[in-house]
Enzyme design. Structure first.
Site, PDB file in Angstrom:
ATOM      1  N   LYS A 175       0.882  -1.174   0.000  1.00  0.00           N
ATOM      2  CA  LYS A 175       0.000   0.000   0.000  1.00  0.00           C
ATOM      3  C   LYS A 175       0.916   1.219   0.000  1.00  0.00           C
ATOM      4  O   LYS A 175       1.377   1.680   1.042  1.00  0.00           O
ATOM      5  CB  LYS A 175      -0.880  -0.024   1.260  1.00  0.00           C
ATOM      6  CG  LYS A 175      -2.155   0.804   1.206  1.00  0.00           C
ATOM      7  CD  LYS A 175      -1.975   2.262   0.897  1.00  0.00           C
ATOM      8  CE  LYS A 175      -1.888   3.168   2.097  1.00  0.00           C
ATOM      9  NZ  LYS A 175      -1.710   4.598   1.682  1.00  0.00           N
ATOM     10  N   GLU A 250       8.948   2.462  11.408  1.00  0.00           N
ATOM     11  CA  GLU A 250       9.975   3.486  11.198  1.00  0.00           C
ATOM     12  C   GLU A 250       9.259   4.821  11.199  1.00  0.00           C
ATOM     13  O   GLU A 250       8.473   5.098  10.288  1.00  0.00           O
ATOM     14  CB  GLU A 250      10.659   3.300   9.838  1.00  0.00           C
ATOM     15  CG  GLU A 250      11.682   2.213   9.787  1.00  0.00           C
ATOM     16  CD  GLU A 250      12.763   2.367  10.824  1.00  0.00           C
ATOM     17  OE1 GLU A 250      13.036   3.511  11.255  1.00  0.00           O
ATOM     18  OE2 GLU A 250      13.310   1.337  11.227  1.00  0.00           O
ATOM     19  N   CYS A 284      13.260  11.183   6.813  1.00  0.00           N
ATOM     20  CA  CYS A 284      13.209  10.859   8.246  1.00  0.00           C
ATOM     21  C   CYS A 284      14.556  11.169   8.855  1.00  0.00           C
ATOM     22  O   CYS A 284      14.666  11.474  10.030  1.00  0.00           O
ATOM     23  CB  CYS A 284      12.954   9.384   8.490  1.00  0.00           C
ATOM     24  SG  CYS A 284      11.637   8.738   7.530  1.00  0.00           S
TER      25      CYS A 284
HETATM   26  C1  UN1 Z   1      13.888   8.059   5.040  1.00  0.00           C
HETATM   27  O1  UN1 Z   1      14.099   9.259   5.127  1.00  0.00           O
HETATM   28  O2  UN1 Z   1      12.799   7.586   5.369  1.00  0.00           O
HETATM   29  O3  UN1 Z   1      19.682   7.580   4.895  1.00  0.00           O
HETATM   30  C2  UN1 Z   1      14.865   7.109   4.464  1.00  0.00           C
HETATM   31  C3  UN1 Z   1      19.010   8.171   4.057  1.00  0.00           C
HETATM   32  C4  UN1 Z   1      18.353   7.381   2.958  1.00  0.00           C
HETATM   33  C5  UN1 Z   1      17.099   6.768   3.440  1.00  0.00           C
HETATM   34  C6  UN1 Z   1      16.187   7.723   4.143  1.00  0.00           C
HETATM   35  N1  UN1 Z   1      19.243   6.399   2.467  1.00  0.00           N
HETATM   36  O4  UN1 Z   1      18.861   9.376   4.102  1.00  0.00           O
END
Ligand code: UN1
Length: 496
Positions: A175, A250, A284
């Site tokens: 999804k 996450e 993130c």
């Molecule tokens: C995310 O922001 O959810 O380390 C993942 C990083 C990327 C992955 C980010 N390789 O910024």
């Protein structure tokens, strides 16, 4: 005429039972309609689960190395189509082409890692305490995995979840975020072309409150993996806890880059520019706090301000663009709200702080923004903004920097710039995060290492690397006794 895309359920591309569709528009130019995607409902999810159950029965019996071979072909197809997918991804998500190419590359890396894992997926053989008896473990698939993915890594994150789940022998219902359905569509096409049996993968488009909820609440979906907000993760966690589901979360971050007084300031400057404003701050792992040692604070901030003011906003598909738009209006509204909060709480707006006018008014752009004099504990310093807003906090010492870094509810990534080896190692030990970088920004995790955070960022699981294979498989302990008699564990070996 924009096309109506379909779900992939029961081995075919089908319209949603609801008959409803939502629009997918380019965030850099909202007049550009990419397509309409199914606004599916619980019935579509129920059909997908029935089909995935059949897919699972077949796939679980396919040898893991053969499952890996499918994923190797998936990797090959991603390599072949990298440029076309990157272009489509920038069109629907907004980040610059170099980044969407990197996003596809993360999928390629994940595919090739998974392919080789098909020939490992190790169990263990261990000595039994009894004679003529073997003791060993092996890894079994679990069932149907429901994977709910966000907008910011439209390819990488679906692949992080889908490939290990498939390699372990599970069937998948994906999804994707309703902001980036097209990239997910392209991924599923590739999985099918690579030879994945059709009922092993289902793609159900739609909203979190409908499709996501139905997946999480379906009794025959024992595994859920979710990347998104901490608030939504908490709701999913309650349901999964009640229903005894395996869940990987996450969630949010409030990541900091620390710059010590002995740092290479040129390097630290490049690092924070990339960490804070890459992906328009929508990672993130994005750097949303900059913790500066007082001895270099003024100098560094001055240089940083100049560099940020020269970043070029624009369409991510243009060579001249450094920073693309935000994903949608609500994201930009949220950034605007936090800028108001920052000003109201007495932080100093150093640069940015508004949406650009003119040509860029066609998309969801916002100027790269810096606040200085941000107080540890203030809302700007504590809450995830998910946009191009950097809060600068001034500290007196390494201990202070650690305290500020750790003083938030999240714990995804952190970074420290220093030339001192012992400060670097002390930071690795004391910064409360799932990932810490030394002399590199808070973003840039590699696909073959465990990815995830502590505190309100996660629930103890990791994606990526070798650890994720434990999440998507069940360990069975097996004992084979060929002594021909009853041997009692804990008793017979120890009887006098
Ligand atoms: C995310 O922001 O959810 O380390 C993942 C990083 C990327 C992955 C980010 N390789 O910024």
């Amino acid at each position: 005429m924009a096309k109506n895309f379909r779900n992939f359920i029961g081995g075919e591309w089908v319209a949603p039972t609801t008959g409803g569709y939502f629009e997918n528009r380019n965030p850099a130019d909202t007049a550009d309609l990419i397509g309409r995607f199914p606004d599916s409902g619980a019935q579509d999810v129920a059909r997908a689960v029935r089909s995935a159950r059949r897919g699972f029965d077949l796939w679980r019996r396919t040898p893991a190395p053969a499952r890996g071979d499918v994923l190797r072909r998936v990797g090959d197809l991603l390599v072949e189509r990298k440029e076309a997918i990157a272009d489509a991804m920038t069109r629907e998500m907004g980040k610059v082409l170099a980044e969407t190419r990197g996003d596809v590359q993360e999928g390629i890396d994940t595919a090739y890692f998974a392919a080789t894992e098909g020939r490992r997926l190790y169990g263990r053989v261990v000595p039994s305490e009894l004679r003529s008896k073997w003791a060993m473990t092996y890894r079994r698939p679990i069932g149907v995995a429901g994977l709910i993915t966000p907008f910011n890594f439209p390819m990488a994150i679906p692949t992080w979840k889908t490939f290990p789940a498939l390699l372990c022998g599970n069937a998948v219902i994906l999804k994707p975020s309703e902001d980036v359905p097209h990239t997910a569509h392209l991924l599923v096409e590739i999985l099918l072309e690579a030879g994945l049996p059709p009922e092993v993968i289902q793609l159900v488009h739609g909203r979190g409150e409908t499709v996501g909820k139905a997946l999480v609440e379906h009794p025959e979906v024992p595994v859920i993996s979710f990347t998104g907000s901490t608030d939504t993760g908490a709701i999913i966690g309650e349901t999964c806890g009640r229903m005894h589901k395996r869940l990987s979360l996450e969630m949010g971050g409030k990541n900091a880059q620390i710059v010590m007084d002995d740092a290479d300031l040129d390097l630290a400057l490049e690092g924070v520019l990339w960490g804070a404003f890459g992906t328009t701050g929508q990672r993130c792992t994005a750097t949303s706090r900059l913790i500066l040692h007082r001895k270099i604070h003024d100098r560094f901030l001055r240089r940083l301000t100049g560099a940020v003011e020269s970043l070029r906003l624009g369409d991510g598909r243009a060579d001249t663009t450094d920073v693309g738009p935000l994903i949608h209006e609500a994201a930009r509204d949220k950034v605007e709200r936090y800028v108001e909060i920052g000003e109201a709480q007495g932080a100093e707006l150093v640069t940015g702080g508004r949406a650009p006018r003119g040509r860029l008014a066609a998309g969801w752009f916002y100027q790269p923004t810096i606040f200085s004099g941000v107080k540890a504990g203030s809302r700007l310093e504590q809450e995830e903004i998910f946009g191009p807003v950097l809060s600068v906090v001034r500290v007196n010492s390494f201990d202070d920097a650690v305290r500020v870094n750790n003083g938030v509810r999240y714990g995804l990534s952190s970074s420290i710039y220093t030339r001192s080896a012992d400060v670097a190692f002390r930071a690795l030990e004391r910064l409360d995060n799932g990932i810490t970088y030394v002399n590199a920004p808070t973003i840039g995790a590699e696909a073959h290492l465990p990815f995830g955070g502590v505190k309100a960022t996660g629930n103890g699981h990791r994606e990526g690397g070798w650890e994720v294979y434990d999440f998507y498989s069940e360990t069975k302990a097996c004992y084979v006794d060929y002594s021909g008699k009853l041997q009692r564990a804990q008793i017979d070996t120890y009887e006098l």
